[in-house]
Write an enzyme that holds these catalytic residues in place. Structure first.
Site, PDB file in Angstrom:
ATOM      1  N   ASP A  11     -12.209 -38.703  -9.621  1.00  0.00           N
ATOM      2  CA  ASP A  11     -12.099 -38.494  -8.192  1.00  0.00           C
ATOM      3  C   ASP A  11     -10.795 -38.784  -8.154  1.00  0.00           C
ATOM      4  O   ASP A  11     -10.365 -39.860  -8.186  1.00  0.00           O
ATOM      5  CB  ASP A  11     -12.899 -39.688  -7.679  1.00  0.00           C
ATOM      6  CG  ASP A  11     -12.711 -40.073  -6.426  1.00  0.00           C
ATOM      7  OD1 ASP A  11     -11.916 -39.379  -5.447  1.00  0.00           O
ATOM      8  OD2 ASP A  11     -13.281 -41.119  -5.796  1.00  0.00           O
ATOM      9  N   LYS A  55      -2.432 -37.858  -2.142  1.00  0.00           N
ATOM     10  CA  LYS A  55      -3.157 -36.843  -1.677  1.00  0.00           C
ATOM     11  C   LYS A  55      -2.856 -36.237  -0.325  1.00  0.00           C
ATOM     12  O   LYS A  55      -3.181 -35.345  -0.104  1.00  0.00           O
ATOM     13  CB  LYS A  55      -4.527 -37.797  -1.844  1.00  0.00           C
ATOM     14  CG  LYS A  55      -5.658 -36.747  -1.743  1.00  0.00           C
ATOM     15  CD  LYS A  55      -7.042 -37.425  -1.738  1.00  0.00           C
ATOM     16  CE  LYS A  55      -8.161 -36.529  -1.676  1.00  0.00           C
ATOM     17  NZ  LYS A  55      -9.424 -37.279  -2.039  1.00  0.00           N
ATOM     18  N   GLU A 110     -16.331 -33.398  -2.169  1.00  0.00           N
ATOM     19  CA  GLU A 110     -16.609 -34.922  -2.459  1.00  0.00           C
ATOM     20  C   GLU A 110     -18.202 -35.316  -1.760  1.00  0.00           C
ATOM     21  O   GLU A 110     -18.805 -35.960  -2.573  1.00  0.00           O
ATOM     22  CB  GLU A 110     -15.672 -35.924  -1.799  1.00  0.00           C
ATOM     23  CG  GLU A 110     -14.397 -35.752  -2.565  1.00  0.00           C
ATOM     24  CD  GLU A 110     -13.095 -36.452  -1.784  1.00  0.00           C
ATOM     25  OE1 GLU A 110     -13.533 -36.967  -0.677  1.00  0.00           O
ATOM     26  OE2 GLU A 110     -12.014 -36.356  -2.350  1.00  0.00           O
ATOM     27  N   ASP A 154     -17.770 -40.787   4.732  1.00  0.00           N
ATOM     28  CA  ASP A 154     -16.861 -41.162   3.656  1.00  0.00           C
ATOM     29  C   ASP A 154     -15.467 -41.384   4.297  1.00  0.00           C
ATOM     30  O   ASP A 154     -14.735 -40.720   4.754  1.00  0.00           O
ATOM     31  CB  ASP A 154     -16.386 -39.712   2.809  1.00  0.00           C
ATOM     32  CG  ASP A 154     -15.529 -40.038   1.739  1.00  0.00           C
ATOM     33  OD1 ASP A 154     -14.886 -41.254   1.635  1.00  0.00           O
ATOM     34  OD2 ASP A 154     -15.432 -39.251   0.610  1.00  0.00           O
TER      35      ASP A 154
END
Length: 629
Positions: A30, A93, A198, A223
């Site tokens: 992840d 990211k 994800e 999320d």
């Protein structure tokens, strides 16, 4: 129902055969905005790997460059946020696959410098060196350092080399962001077997949709991580995952909850935060307060300077939480569903520990949320399960057909630009837009390649064709779309079309898989062994391409504005341009970027003045016309 696996050579689904990687270790990763972690399956159970302390599985997604040139990742880098923010890079990211234009309005949030005056080009991060010169890094390189750290962590834990991985990305990630993630994995020495959404990984972690015999279910995955929020609605039936809709905000997460507390304290105490160190210190204090208030009613800092109660915090958080629920409503509308149609609501991301969030999400969907797994670990655990499936250790799981090697075209400087990434499901259709590199260019050669190396010279050429009769226009104006269509039989069709004129040309390539399994394996191994050198070569070519474009633009600027530029200004521009041209002739990409930045710094004010003069002239001409009428 029969069991299936992938024949990587033929590109076909075969019955009752083990996949080629059976029994080999494949890890799940992840790669998060705030934290990253790595997991694997042992004795049928997914396990996240801790560091040397044996407790903390989370690796802060932070990279620090010391003055001596050393690279720190994770907790060691996090400690430098206050003392050396200009050399400490976080939230990488958020930068993947982004241009300077995408991030310009957020640049003040970062303690480091994002560089690129051309708003359409991908960002670079400038890090000052001990010699006073900047070093330039791409988000891919920075993500590669984080992934390499995770690779080393699990290798130390298991006492064996790890070279294969599944990496997760948000469902909304576009092709450029997914390819950037693959490139980062390759730079870290990892063969990225699959990029997994994800929410799909989260569902797998909860055991939903793992078996072909599972009944159909509709899942909502909420999320909320450190820097991003997304909600995905999935339909899972007989081992097939279909994303019905996704919505969210790439700049909304736990960081924004922290910022809400910072803004409250700043206003309450009339603070002036004049330095990156001061802003970093209060941000870390706000993060501690947010975490404490998930289990306590009141928070007070150790020095007694800051305090906050849960009710006040929830009032600060409420507008941000409502923004996430608005995204949930849009996702439900896009999927043409109501909350009653949702079977499970899965909570992912450390920020979902905030009690207000769990309460409001449960109220929205009208059912209790499922947060029985650690929300920080659930994505990595699901990635590990997907990796175990690819290793052939899970039964009754359907793996869809994929293409074994990347397919792309040659771009300026001999670069390979992958259009269909390795391990993409087939059939698939992907399009990407390009333009010309020279004024008046009438023909464009489209050369198609297969392979994983950054330079086309190291890949396998499949064919080429010429898109001709492009109307002569200045460089960068034509809009040329290249479309790749790969069908289930492994036949690749490539089409190029110039949108303004409608001119098009295409080619069909039937020999895409005409290599042996040994040759394919050798190509993959070569790409890993040469990843660092390839990335350096790509960075140099990209820097040269950008510099040459700027030099061409500079020449045009001087020609078009010589009437008002002073002799000193012209000489200064020519001096900076000559310095850049000399750097382009060398092999130091940082020197090219430095010279490029210096030229941009000097010419940007002049470009603004030129624009003002042109606007004034246009307005004057318009006024004169109106008077004549």
């Amino acid at each position: 129902m029969a069991k299936f696996s992938i024949d990587l050579q033929a590109g076909n689904v075969k019955e009752d055969e083990a996949v080629s990687s059976r029994g080999q270790l494949i890890v799940g990763i992840d790669l998060g905005t705030t934290n990253s972690l790595v997991a694997h399956v042992a004795d049928g159970r997914a396990i996240a790997v801790a560091g040397e302390d044996g407790k903390n599985v989370l690796v802060p997604s932070i990279v620090h460059f010391t003055e001596d040139g050393d690279i720190l990742v994770g907790d060691e880098a996090r400690e430098k946020l206050l003392t050396a923010p200009e050399r400490t890079i976080y939230s990488v990211k958020r930068l993947l696959g982004k241009s300077y234009g995408d991030l310009k309005k957020f640049s003040e949030r970062f303690g480091y410098r994002i560089i690129d005056e051309d708003e359409d080009r991908l960002v670079k991060i400038a890090v000052p060196g001990a010699d006073g010169k900047d070093r330039y890094y791409s988000p891919i390189e920075l993500s590669g350092h984080i992934l390499r750290h995770l690779k080393q962590r699990i290798e130390a834990e298991l006492g064996q080399e790890v070279s294969r991985a599944v990496i997760t990305v948000p469902a909304y990630f576009n092709d450029a962001q997914r390819q950037a993630t693959r490139d980062a994995g390759k730079l870290a020495g990892l063969d990225v077997l699959r990029i997994v959404n994800e929410p799909t990984a989260s569902s797998l972690a909860y055991g939903i949709g793992l078996k072909e015999t599972d009944e159909g279910r509709t899942i909502a995955v909420y999320d909320l991580g450190g820097g991003t929020f997304d909600v995905s609605i999935l339909r899972i039936e007989q081992g097939i995952f279909e994303v019905l809709s996704t919505n969210g905000d790439t700049f909304l997460g736990g960081d924004d909850l922290d910022q809400a507390i910072v803004d409250h304290w700043t206003k309450e105490q009339q603070l002036e935060l004049n330095s990156a160190e001061e802003r970093g210190a209060i941000r870390l204090e706000a993060e501690r307060a947010k975490k404490a208030l998930s289990t306590e009613e009141v928070y007070r800092s150790e020095d007694g300077k800051f305090s906050l109660d849960r009710t006040t915090a929830e009032n600060l958080f409420a507008p941000l939480v409502e923004r996430t629920l608005a995204s949930c409503a849009r996702a439900m509308k896009d999927a043409d569903l109501t909350p009653e149609d949702i079977d499970h609501v899965i909570m992912v991301g450390g920020s979902t520990r905030v009690p207000l969030i769990k309460q409001r999400v449960g109220d929205f969907f009208g059912k209790a949320v499922n947060d029985s797994l650690d929300p920080d670990q659930v994505v990595a655990l699901g990635a590990a399960i997907q990796a175990d499936v690819l290793a052939g250790n899970q039964k009754d799981v359907l793996l869809l057909d994929i293409t074994p090697l990347s397919l792309g075209i040659e771009t300026v400087g001999g670069l390979m630009d992958p259009i269909i990434a390795r391990n993409s499901k087939v059939p698939t259709r992907v399009g990407r837009k390009y333009t010309t590199s020279m004024d008046g260019q009438k023909n464009l050669k489209v050369a198609v390649y297969q392979g994983e190396r950054d330079m086309v010279a190291d890949n396998r050429k499949l064919g080429e064709f010429i898109l001709s009769d492009i109307p002569p226009m200045p460089a960068g104006i034509p809009q040329i779309e290249i479309q790749f269509y790969l069908d289930a039989d492994g036949i690749l069709r490539v089409k190029a079309m110039e949108h303004r004129s409608g001119q098009s040309q295409s080619v069909t390539i039937k020999s895409q898989y005409g290599i042996t399994e040994e040759e394919m394996a050798e190509m993959l191994l070569d790409s890993l062994a040469n990843a660092e050198g390839d990335m350096a070569a790509r960075a140099l070519v990209e820097a040269r391409n950008e510099a040459n474009n700027v030099l061409l633009s500079t020449k045009k600027f001087l020609e078009q504005n010589q009437s008002w530029l002073s002799e000193d200004q012209v000489q200064a521009i020519e001096r900076e341009a000559l310095k850049l041209a000399k750097a382009v002739a060398g092999t130091d990409k940082d020197a090219i970027n430095q010279a490029l930045q210096e030229l941009n710094d000097f010419t940007t004010p002049l470009a603004h003045e030129a624009l003002d003069r042109n606007v004034a002239a246009a307005m004057k001409g318009s006024s004169a016309t109106e008077l004549d009428e």
